[in-house]
Structure formats: C-alpha cells, structure tokens
Design an enzyme around this catalytic site. Structure first.
Site, PDB file in Angstrom:
ATOM      1  CE  LYS A  13      -1.950  -1.187   3.926  1.00  0.00           C
ATOM      2  NZ  LYS A  13      -1.250  -2.475   4.214  1.00  0.00           N
ATOM      3  NE  ARG A 166       1.988  -4.950  11.196  1.00  0.00           N
ATOM      4  CZ  ARG A 166       3.061  -4.826  10.426  1.00  0.00           C
ATOM      5  NH1 ARG A 166       4.241  -5.222  10.869  1.00  0.00           N
ATOM      6  NH2 ARG A 166       2.968  -4.280   9.244  1.00  0.00           N
TER       7      ARG A 166
HETATM    8  P1  AP5 Z   1       4.910  -1.683   1.845  1.00  0.00           P
HETATM    9  O1  AP5 Z   1       4.633  -0.790   0.691  1.00  0.00           O
HETATM   10  O2  AP5 Z   1       5.699  -1.170   2.991  1.00  0.00           O
HETATM   11  O3  AP5 Z   1       3.541  -2.375   2.330  1.00  0.00           O
HETATM   12  P2  AP5 Z   1       2.333  -1.770   3.154  1.00  0.00           P
HETATM   13  O4  AP5 Z   1       1.093  -2.420   2.615  1.00  0.00           O
HETATM   14  O5  AP5 Z   1       2.385  -0.278   3.178  1.00  0.00           O
HETATM   15  O6  AP5 Z   1       2.687  -2.431   4.541  1.00  0.00           O
HETATM   16  P3  AP5 Z   1       2.616  -1.925   6.053  1.00  0.00           P
HETATM   17  O7  AP5 Z   1       3.241  -3.045   6.866  1.00  0.00           O
HETATM   18  O8  AP5 Z   1       3.183  -0.557   6.207  1.00  0.00           O
HETATM   19  O9  AP5 Z   1       1.120  -1.944   6.292  1.00  0.00           O
HETATM   20  P4  AP5 Z   1       0.464  -2.004   7.632  1.00  0.00           P
HETATM   21  O10 AP5 Z   1      -0.898  -1.672   7.188  1.00  0.00           O
HETATM   22  O11 AP5 Z   1       0.609  -3.229   8.421  1.00  0.00           O
HETATM   23  O12 AP5 Z   1       1.310  -0.914   8.491  1.00  0.00           O
HETATM   24  P5  AP5 Z   1       0.996   0.558   8.939  1.00  0.00           P
HETATM   25  O13 AP5 Z   1       2.232   1.319   8.972  1.00  0.00           O
HETATM   26  O14 AP5 Z   1      -0.168   1.107   8.190  1.00  0.00           O
HETATM   27  O15 AP5 Z   1       5.630  -2.997   1.237  1.00  0.00           O
HETATM   28  C1  AP5 Z   1       6.076  -4.033   2.104  1.00  0.00           C
HETATM   29  C2  AP5 Z   1       7.441  -4.564   1.623  1.00  0.00           C
HETATM   30  O16 AP5 Z   1       7.256  -5.210   0.366  1.00  0.00           O
HETATM   31  C3  AP5 Z   1       8.479  -3.450   1.358  1.00  0.00           C
HETATM   32  O17 AP5 Z   1       9.722  -3.931   1.708  1.00  0.00           O
HETATM   33  C4  AP5 Z   1       8.384  -3.193  -0.155  1.00  0.00           C
HETATM   34  O18 AP5 Z   1       9.615  -2.748  -0.696  1.00  0.00           O
HETATM   35  C5  AP5 Z   1       8.027  -4.593  -0.667  1.00  0.00           C
HETATM   36  N1  AP5 Z   1       7.163  -4.566  -1.852  1.00  0.00           N
HETATM   37  C6  AP5 Z   1       6.166  -3.690  -2.143  1.00  0.00           C
HETATM   38  N2  AP5 Z   1       5.591  -4.008  -3.315  1.00  0.00           N
HETATM   39  C7  AP5 Z   1       6.236  -5.130  -3.777  1.00  0.00           C
HETATM   40  C8  AP5 Z   1       6.098  -5.947  -4.940  1.00  0.00           C
HETATM   41  N3  AP5 Z   1       5.180  -5.698  -5.886  1.00  0.00           N
HETATM   42  N4  AP5 Z   1       6.919  -7.018  -5.063  1.00  0.00           N
HETATM   43  C9  AP5 Z   1       7.860  -7.298  -4.111  1.00  0.00           C
HETATM   44  N5  AP5 Z   1       8.042  -6.546  -3.000  1.00  0.00           N
HETATM   45  C10 AP5 Z   1       7.237  -5.487  -2.826  1.00  0.00           C
HETATM   46  O19 AP5 Z   1       0.473   0.297  10.419  1.00  0.00           O
HETATM   47  C11 AP5 Z   1       1.345  -0.116  11.451  1.00  0.00           C
HETATM   48  C12 AP5 Z   1       0.593  -0.110  12.775  1.00  0.00           C
HETATM   49  O20 AP5 Z   1       0.114   1.220  13.062  1.00  0.00           O
HETATM   50  C13 AP5 Z   1      -0.668  -0.984  12.849  1.00  0.00           C
HETATM   51  O21 AP5 Z   1      -0.361  -2.321  13.173  1.00  0.00           O
HETATM   52  C14 AP5 Z   1      -1.456  -0.264  13.957  1.00  0.00           C
HETATM   53  O22 AP5 Z   1      -0.944  -0.565  15.220  1.00  0.00           O
HETATM   54  C15 AP5 Z   1      -1.174   1.204  13.667  1.00  0.00           C
HETATM   55  N6  AP5 Z   1      -2.121   1.822  12.756  1.00  0.00           N
HETATM   56  C16 AP5 Z   1      -1.829   2.420  11.556  1.00  0.00           C
HETATM   57  N7  AP5 Z   1      -2.940   2.892  10.969  1.00  0.00           N
HETATM   58  C17 AP5 Z   1      -3.964   2.588  11.797  1.00  0.00           C
HETATM   59  C18 AP5 Z   1      -5.374   2.797  11.720  1.00  0.00           C
HETATM   60  N8  AP5 Z   1      -5.929   3.403  10.665  1.00  0.00           N
HETATM   61  N9  AP5 Z   1      -6.131   2.351  12.762  1.00  0.00           N
HETATM   62  C19 AP5 Z   1      -5.582   1.747  13.818  1.00  0.00           C
HETATM   63  N10 AP5 Z   1      -4.254   1.499  13.951  1.00  0.00           N
HETATM   64  C20 AP5 Z   1      -3.460   1.914  12.940  1.00  0.00           C
END
Ligand code: AP5
Length: 210
Positions: A13, A166
């Site tokens: 994402k 998660r």
């Molecule tokens: P990346 O682009 O980083 O993936 P992502 O979907 O953004 O993953 P996140 O882990 O950041 O999502 P998340 O929703 O768990 O975390 P967030 O920070 O929102 O890609 C992942 C990896 O794959 C990278 O290394 C990238 O290079 C690689 N990649 C990408 N595309 C690829 C491809 N096509 N092929 C191969 N490799 C690829 O949330 C973290 C925490 O914050 C949550 O657990 C929660 O505690 C809190 N939080 C955040 N938002 C909320 C909310 N709205 N409500 C409640 N709690 C929240």
C-alpha cells in the site's frame, strides 16, 4: 480524487501510494507513518501510539480519528488524498465518509491489493527503511541504490510474533471494511504480486488513469 488503498500488512500500500502521488497530484496519507513520526518526536501521544503498534494492535478509532481530521484540514489535501492503511475498521470508514461529506467530497475508489499470507511474511522479513528519508525498500525485490551509504532500519513491528498479531487484526477488524465499500460499488481488486511497475499499472487501470 480520494483513493483508498486497502490490503493486508505489507501488501504494498505504502509503496504504491508513494508512486501515485505525482500522477494524482494529491498527498499520500498514511496513518502508520503519521504515528511513527509522532513517536519519533518523543511526545506522549507518540508513545501511546507505539504502545499499541509494538504489540501489533490497532490504535483505538478515536485516536486515529483525531489524526485524520487534522490531516485532512491541511492545505495540500484540499483536492483529495491517497489513503494508505486507513480506514481499518468500519467505524473509521464511517468517520471518513462523514469528514469527506463535510468537505463536499467522497471516497471515489477503493483498490484492494491482494496478496497471500506467504507473500506478506516474505515482504515483511525483507522490508527495510532509510531512517533519514523514510524511503521503504525490500532487500530482494526493491533494494536501495548500489551507492546507498546509509544504514537501513527494520520496523519494530516487523517481528514474526507481532506480524501474526497484525494479520489477526486485519482479518478480524479490517477485512469487514471491504463489504462496507462493496455495498457502495467502490471496490476494485488488484493482484499485488508482480513487479512494482506491474502493480502500479494494474492500479492505474483500476482507477481509470492508464
Ligand atoms: P509496503 O509498501 O511497505 O507495504 P504496506 O502495505 O504499506 O505495509 P505496512 O506493513 O506498512 O502496512 P500495515 O498496514 O501493516 O502498516 P501501517 O504502517 O499502516 O511494502 C512491504 C514490503 O514489500 C516493502 O519492503 C516493499 O519494498 C516490498 N514490496 C512492495 N511491493 C512489492 C512488490 N510488488 N513485489 C515485491 N516486493 C514489494 O500500520 C502499522 C501499525 O500502526 C498498525 O499495526 C497499527 O498498530 C497502527 N495503525 C496504523 N494505521 C492505523 C489505523 N488506521 N487504525 C488503527 N491502527 C493503525
């Protein structure tokens, strides 16, 4: 345009949101990044976010709501946004609808990036971030430039135990957001497996900009 990028942890994402900002001329709004920035600032609020994040638990809706209201009031978000990691509960989706309605806007499209649990684990284990720029890399699939001189960091919540938590939160609380948007006929599913460029092209086709 107000675009929601939906998907499990590490679906890509954030990577795809960052690639679409120039094209759509709207900012990426990542609640996860905002919370990590708040934590880095050393504030009490940042520590409260971290207490949930480091356990792999969702931050309570009210706290997230305050963040998003503030962010959507900023000038660069006046024509739309790419939401990355938000909304993550049906209550958050309802709140987003009411904030956007007040602004005379609505969610235009929800792109659901589909990847298997196996892919999630593989992506999370290789994810590294440049702490000085926030740029996200993957050691195998999206490595830093060869002349990269800095030190890469691994997110604290990218450990196997926390990832399991998660993913559980995603299945129990976040997946029900999809039928909420499906009922409004806003969802387009996109295969999240492929090169970064391939996935970007699929998203562009899904939102009608290719
Ligand atoms: P990346 O682009 O980083 O993936 P992502 O979907 O953004 O993953 P996140 O882990 O950041 O999502 P998340 O929703 O768990 O975390 P967030 O920070 O929102 O890609 C992942 C990896 O794959 C990278 O290394 C990238 O290079 C690689 N990649 C990408 N595309 C690829 C491809 N096509 N092929 C191969 N490799 C690829 O949330 C973290 C925490 O914050 C949550 O657990 C929660 O505690 C809190 N939080 C955040 N938002 C909320 C909310 N709205 N409500 C409640 N709690 C929240």
């Amino acid at each position: 345009m107000d675009l929601v990028l939906f998907g499990p942890p590490a679906a890509g994402k954030g990577t795809q949101a960052a690639r679409l900002t120039d094209l759509l001329k709207v900012p990426q709004i990542s609640t996860g990044d905002m919370m990590r920035t708040e934590k880095k600032s050393g504030s009490d609020l940042g520590q409260k976010f971290a207490d949930y994040m480091e356990k792999g638990l969702l931050v309570p809706d009210e706290m997230v709501g305050e963040l998003i209201k503030k962010r959507l009031g900023q000038d660069d978000a006046k024509n739309g946004a790419i939401f990355d990691g938000y909304p993550r509960t049906v209550a958050q989706a309802e709140l987003l609808d009411s904030i956007l309605t007040e602004l005379g806007r609505k969610v235009d499209k929800v792109v659901s990036i589909e990847v298997s649990l196996e892919t999630v684990v593989e992506r999370i284990s290789g994810r590294r971030t440049d702490p000085s720029t926030g740029q996200v890399y993957h050691l195998t699939y999206n490595p830093p430039p060869v002349d990269f001189g800095g030190e890469l960091a691994q997110r604290k919540d990218d450990t196997p135990d926390v990832v399991r938590e998660r993913y559980k939160g995603y299945e129990n609380k976040t997946l029900p957001v999809l039928p909420y948007y499906e009922a409004k006929e806003l969802v387009a599913a996109v295969d999240g497996v492929g090169s970064l460029d391939e996935v970007t092209e699929r998203i562009k086709a899904a939102i009608g900009t290719s």
